[in-house]
Motif scaffolding. Structure first.
Motif, PDB file in Angstrom:
ATOM      1  N   ALA B 106      -6.616   1.204   2.277  1.00 17.08           N
ATOM      2  CA  ALA B 106      -6.519   0.769   0.871  1.00 17.08           C
ATOM      3  C   ALA B 106      -5.162   0.134   0.663  1.00 17.08           C
ATOM      4  O   ALA B 106      -4.159   0.600   1.202  1.00 17.08           O
ATOM      5  CB  ALA B 106      -6.694   1.948  -0.063  1.00 17.08           C
ATOM      6  N   ASN B 107      -5.119  -0.915  -0.126  1.00 14.62           N
ATOM      7  CA  ASN B 107      -3.849  -1.630  -0.227  1.00 14.62           C
ATOM      8  C   ASN B 107      -2.805  -0.904  -1.067  1.00 14.62           C
ATOM      9  O   ASN B 107      -3.116  -0.028  -1.872  1.00 14.62           O
ATOM     10  CB  ASN B 107      -4.037  -3.077  -0.690  1.00 14.62           C
ATOM     11  CG  ASN B 107      -4.554  -3.193  -2.111  1.00 14.62           C
ATOM     12  OD1 ASN B 107      -4.693  -2.199  -2.808  1.00 14.62           O
ATOM     13  ND2 ASN B 107      -4.841  -4.406  -2.515  1.00 14.62           N
ATOM     14  N   TYR B 108      -1.583  -1.262  -0.806  1.00 11.92           N
ATOM     15  CA  TYR B 108      -0.456  -0.625  -1.467  1.00 11.92           C
ATOM     16  C   TYR B 108      -0.539  -0.822  -2.968  1.00 11.92           C
ATOM     17  O   TYR B 108      -0.900  -1.886  -3.470  1.00 11.92           O
ATOM     18  CB  TYR B 108       0.864  -1.220  -0.979  1.00 11.92           C
ATOM     19  CG  TYR B 108       2.061  -0.716  -1.769  1.00 11.92           C
ATOM     20  CD1 TYR B 108       2.470   0.619  -1.661  1.00 11.92           C
ATOM     21  CD2 TYR B 108       2.768  -1.561  -2.627  1.00 11.92           C
ATOM     22  CE1 TYR B 108       3.558   1.089  -2.388  1.00 11.92           C
ATOM     23  CE2 TYR B 108       3.850  -1.099  -3.351  1.00 11.92           C
ATOM     24  CZ  TYR B 108       4.232   0.229  -3.232  1.00 11.92           C
ATOM     25  OH  TYR B 108       5.301   0.685  -3.956  1.00 11.92           O
ATOM     26  N   GLU B 109      -0.205   0.238  -3.695  1.00 10.21           N
ATOM     27  CA  GLU B 109      -0.271   0.239  -5.150  1.00 10.21           C
ATOM     28  C   GLU B 109       1.004   0.906  -5.640  1.00 10.21           C
ATOM     29  O   GLU B 109       1.247   2.058  -5.321  1.00 10.21           O
ATOM     30  CB  GLU B 109      -1.477   1.097  -5.515  1.00 10.21           C
ATOM     31  CG  GLU B 109      -1.941   1.015  -6.903  1.00 10.21           C
ATOM     32  CD  GLU B 109      -3.074   2.019  -7.086  1.00 10.21           C
ATOM     33  OE1 GLU B 109      -3.190   2.551  -8.178  1.00 10.21           O
ATOM     34  OE2 GLU B 109      -3.828   2.275  -6.129  1.00 10.21           O
ATOM     35  N   GLU B 117      -3.105  -5.302  -5.310  1.00 10.79           N
ATOM     36  CA  GLU B 117      -2.747  -6.626  -4.787  1.00 10.79           C
ATOM     37  C   GLU B 117      -2.196  -6.468  -3.378  1.00 10.79           C
ATOM     38  O   GLU B 117      -1.536  -5.484  -3.071  1.00 10.79           O
ATOM     39  CB  GLU B 117      -1.653  -7.266  -5.653  1.00 10.79           C
ATOM     40  CG  GLU B 117      -2.159  -7.944  -6.903  1.00 10.79           C
ATOM     41  CD  GLU B 117      -1.005  -8.636  -7.608  1.00 10.79           C
ATOM     42  OE1 GLU B 117      -0.699  -9.790  -7.243  1.00 10.79           O
ATOM     43  OE2 GLU B 117      -0.398  -8.012  -8.488  1.00 10.79           O
ATOM     44  N   TYR B 118      -2.432  -7.473  -2.561  1.00  4.31           N
ATOM     45  CA  TYR B 118      -1.958  -7.405  -1.182  1.00  4.31           C
ATOM     46  C   TYR B 118      -0.537  -7.932  -1.022  1.00  4.31           C
ATOM     47  O   TYR B 118       0.045  -7.817   0.058  1.00  4.31           O
ATOM     48  CB  TYR B 118      -2.898  -8.193  -0.269  1.00  4.31           C
ATOM     49  CG  TYR B 118      -4.119  -7.404   0.157  1.00  4.31           C
ATOM     50  CD1 TYR B 118      -3.979  -6.276   0.977  1.00  4.31           C
ATOM     51  CD2 TYR B 118      -5.385  -7.774  -0.242  1.00  4.31           C
ATOM     52  CE1 TYR B 118      -5.083  -5.546   1.368  1.00  4.31           C
ATOM     53  CE2 TYR B 118      -6.502  -7.050   0.147  1.00  4.31           C
ATOM     54  CZ  TYR B 118      -6.346  -5.933   0.954  1.00  4.31           C
ATOM     55  OH  TYR B 118      -7.439  -5.204   1.343  1.00  4.31           O
ATOM     56  N   LYS B 119       0.036  -8.526  -2.094  1.00  2.33           N
ATOM     57  CA  LYS B 119       1.282  -9.265  -1.902  1.00  2.33           C
ATOM     58  C   LYS B 119       2.395  -8.436  -1.261  1.00  2.33           C
ATOM     59  O   LYS B 119       3.139  -8.928  -0.436  1.00  2.33           O
ATOM     60  CB  LYS B 119       1.762  -9.871  -3.220  1.00  2.33           C
ATOM     61  CG  LYS B 119       2.193  -8.874  -4.258  1.00  2.33           C
ATOM     62  CD  LYS B 119       2.812  -9.596  -5.467  1.00  2.33           C
ATOM     63  CE  LYS B 119       3.278  -8.565  -6.477  1.00  2.33           C
ATOM     64  NZ  LYS B 119       3.589  -9.124  -7.774  1.00  2.33           N
ATOM     65  N   GLU B 234      -9.422 -10.665  -2.932  1.00  3.46           N
ATOM     66  CA  GLU B 234      -8.177 -11.413  -2.806  1.00  3.46           C
ATOM     67  C   GLU B 234      -8.015 -12.010  -1.403  1.00  3.46           C
ATOM     68  O   GLU B 234      -7.653 -13.177  -1.252  1.00  3.46           O
ATOM     69  CB  GLU B 234      -6.991 -10.495  -3.138  1.00  3.46           C
ATOM     70  CG  GLU B 234      -5.709 -11.251  -3.417  1.00  3.46           C
ATOM     71  CD  GLU B 234      -4.493 -10.330  -3.526  1.00  3.46           C
ATOM     72  OE1 GLU B 234      -4.631  -9.091  -3.438  1.00  3.46           O
ATOM     73  OE2 GLU B 234      -3.377 -10.876  -3.680  1.00  3.46           O
ATOM     74  N   SER B 235      -8.314 -11.202  -0.392  1.00  6.33           N
ATOM     75  CA  SER B 235      -8.132 -11.720   0.968  1.00  6.33           C
ATOM     76  C   SER B 235      -9.293 -12.629   1.381  1.00  6.33           C
ATOM     77  O   SER B 235      -9.091 -13.644   2.052  1.00  6.33           O
ATOM     78  CB  SER B 235      -7.941 -10.573   1.973  1.00  6.33           C
ATOM     79  OG  SER B 235      -9.138  -9.850   2.155  1.00  6.33           O
TER      80      SER B 235
END
Lengths: 399, 399
Positions: B106-109, B117-119, B234-235
């Motif tokens: 899971a992406n960073y939050e 967001e993956y940024k 997003e990706s």
């Protein structure tokens, strides 16, 4: 004319006190008694400028001896019981002991059951007859005015009433997504109890909220109505000779039912304590603390109630229908007596019923439901004291 | 073949550990690390009979130095991060410092926002390239398998994919009127957050649950699906060249939404403490205490999940549609690894992704989303390791 002892200091009692004070020719003197005397004193403070003389007393109405002592001290002509229904019998015992007339707005209910039945109070009939005093049972709106409406319809419009539909609509809106007027436990019970209706000599049970209709109420519009059990059906079934069918309908919005059901589903209405961070907390108590304070609802409730009865029967051999109802506005009630329409429609008939007794219009020895008295002076008083009624002779029927 | 450090000891971590232990040729040795080492020890105790050598460690994953120290001590070939998403960056920093491959689900939050967001993680790309190590981001089911499905569709069936609909259905039934798998606050956020979808180069926001359809899922039947924002869009919007539209749909039952909304309405999901009998209590905390323990749901959940993607595009100049999905049975998952399908469908792909890296099938320097690797060995492994997939070439489309 007379003195009334008013037992109770809640919403309905407050309306009774306000209305008695508007009527000082009949209610020359009142005593407001309740467990919490400060509530009585607050009411007295609000109304002390009027002609009615007001005193207050601390009273545990569960204790017959205390009630007897207060009656002996204040010497009322009538006791108006607007305390809890659990206390009807102790107060009736005190009236018997002191030979003072009695009136209440809701039938006795044992603490440990949820049974609405008149049998406990009807059992006092002979004693009240022998004592030469009058007990008027269930003199709010429903029961109460619905019984007076029935006696009025019978007296003036019908030879025989075959069917009564009692319709109780509350279209009030307090603007909260959800709030309860009183104990949420009682609200839950309303929607989870079996319904029942009277047909051909017997009561027929239904599942909770099993029977639903939509009715287009005068001045309110279309509302969902659900068939419930309600206590006046028991006395009307006996007192309206030849009656074949009686149903009681109450409005509930889908939103209201959904909220209550969800809260019940998740366990928030449970009275079983749960463990929470090392202590015992009753979910229902916590829910009450989260919900809006019922006392905050009065000033913000808008909209109207409509309570009435539709009669079907015969007159001079012809079929006939008749609808009589009262429409009451929450905001106007609040402006007048500081309570919204739910308390108002119960408190005003209690005052009128007590007036009927004091004026000897409803004075006979025994224990009676309201439909057993002459409805005419009561109907006149409803128009005068804030609950005017309207009639329709070709109403839409509930199918 | 190799050693994996598994950070986390919750539901997903438990599945990862079980699956690694079923696969000792690849996972010769694992270390389970979490703040609560007793949870790691319990997992070790359960699986110690297998061939995979298991150790445990106490670890505060918020602390990069601690993670570095543990990596230096255990010397893993890969770190599988199935801890909280707040900890992705500290763990990636530790992998960089020690030059060890990294995988998460899971992406960073950031703790203080609810932004998926993956940024933040994509910003590590160059550093991972320079260090010569691999980071695989979002390797659960969705994100994860949905990306692999997309790469697979692109590789074998399409010249161009124009539209992707990701459909996530959970038809599991735990038999309670209402319960949450995890924090009710997160569930509330799901249904109250704005939705969004990708169309013609940009993300378009919707009101919460504004867009609803009904979809007839294979092996599950008709379900209400709602358009939500979800991180893999997003990706995929970047990695699937020429893509015009991506939508993510999740099933919620009307009952589930009603319960959450009512609880929100009455204030039971609030995190603002209220006064209750002289103390401060957070309503949400009390609600959690009233609701069934999430840990109790696993053994009683019946039914299936169905997660998959529908692709629309062209092949050899002709329009084409393709649906690939996995159906997973809650009870079978529980029987196999002691967790139901929600954790199972996330944990199995994490194990497979780590295997891909250890087997050098997904081994290249940098930070990658799963659709940037060759999907074929992963697709084969899904069939072998418990998440078999099915295909339809003329599926019903979401309108």
């Amino acid at each position: 004319m007379g003195k009334a002892l008013i037992i109770g200091a809640g919403g309905v009692a407050s309306v009774v006190v306000h209305k008695c004070c508007q009527n000082p020719e009949v209610f020359e003197e009142i005593c407001i008694a309740s467990r919490t005397v400060s509530k009585c004193d607050a009411l007295k403070e609000k109304l002390k400028e009027g002609k009615t003389k007001i005193s207050t007393a601390s009273l545990d109405a569960d204790n017959t001896e205390e009630v007897i002592a207060l009656i002996n001290q204040f010497k009322p002509d009538i006791v108006i019981n607007v305390a809890l229904p659990y206390q009807d019998l102790t107060i009736m015992d005190a009236c018997l002991a002191t030979k003072v007339d009695y009136l209440d707005t809701a039938n006795y209910e044992p603490l440990d059951t949820a049974k609405f039945e008149y049998k406990w109070q009807w059992a006092y009939k002979e004693k009240f007859e022998k004592a030469g005093i009058t007990a008027v049972l269930g003199c709010g709106f429903d029961p109460g005015v619905t019984g007076v409406f029935s006696a009025f319809a019978m007296k003036h419009y019908f030879d025989e009433i075959k069917q009564i539909d009692i319709l109780d609509a509350n279209a009030g809106d307090h603007g909260y997504p959800f709030a309860t007027n009183f104990n949420p436990e009682i609200n839950i019970r309303e929607i989870t109890a079996n319904g029942s209706y009277f047909e051909k000599g017997q009561f027929i049970e239904t599942e909770p909220l099993e029977i639903k209709r939509v009715y287009n109420f005068p001045e309110i519009g279309n509302k969902d109505i659900y068939l419930l059990h309600h206590e006046e059906m028991e006395s009307l079934a006996l007192n309206i000779k030849g009656i074949e069918k009686i149903r009681f309908w109450m409005t509930f919005s889908e939103k209201y039912i959904t909220h209550l059901r969800v809260l019940e589903n998740v366990g928030m209405t449970s009275i079983e304590p749960i463990d929470f961070e090392g202590q015992k907390i009753v979910p229902l108590q916590f829910l009450k603390a989260v919900l809006p304070d019922p006392a905050s609802l009065g000033p913000r409730t808008k909209g109207k109630t409509n309570i009435g009865c539709i009669y079907q029967g015969t007159k001079n051999g012809e079929d006939k229908t008749y609808y009589v109802y009262n429409v009451c506005d929450h905001e106007e009630c609040y402006k007048e007596v500081g309570s919204q329409a739910i308390s108002y429609t119960t408190g005003v008939p209690a005052m009128i019923g007590a007036m009927m007794v004091l004026q000897k219009k409803w004075k006979k020895p025994g224990v009676f439901n309201v439909e057993e008295f002459d409805p005419d002076p009561f109907m006149e008083a409803l128009n005068k004291w804030g609950l005017p009624w309207k009639e329709e002779f070709a109403p839409t029927l509930v199918d």
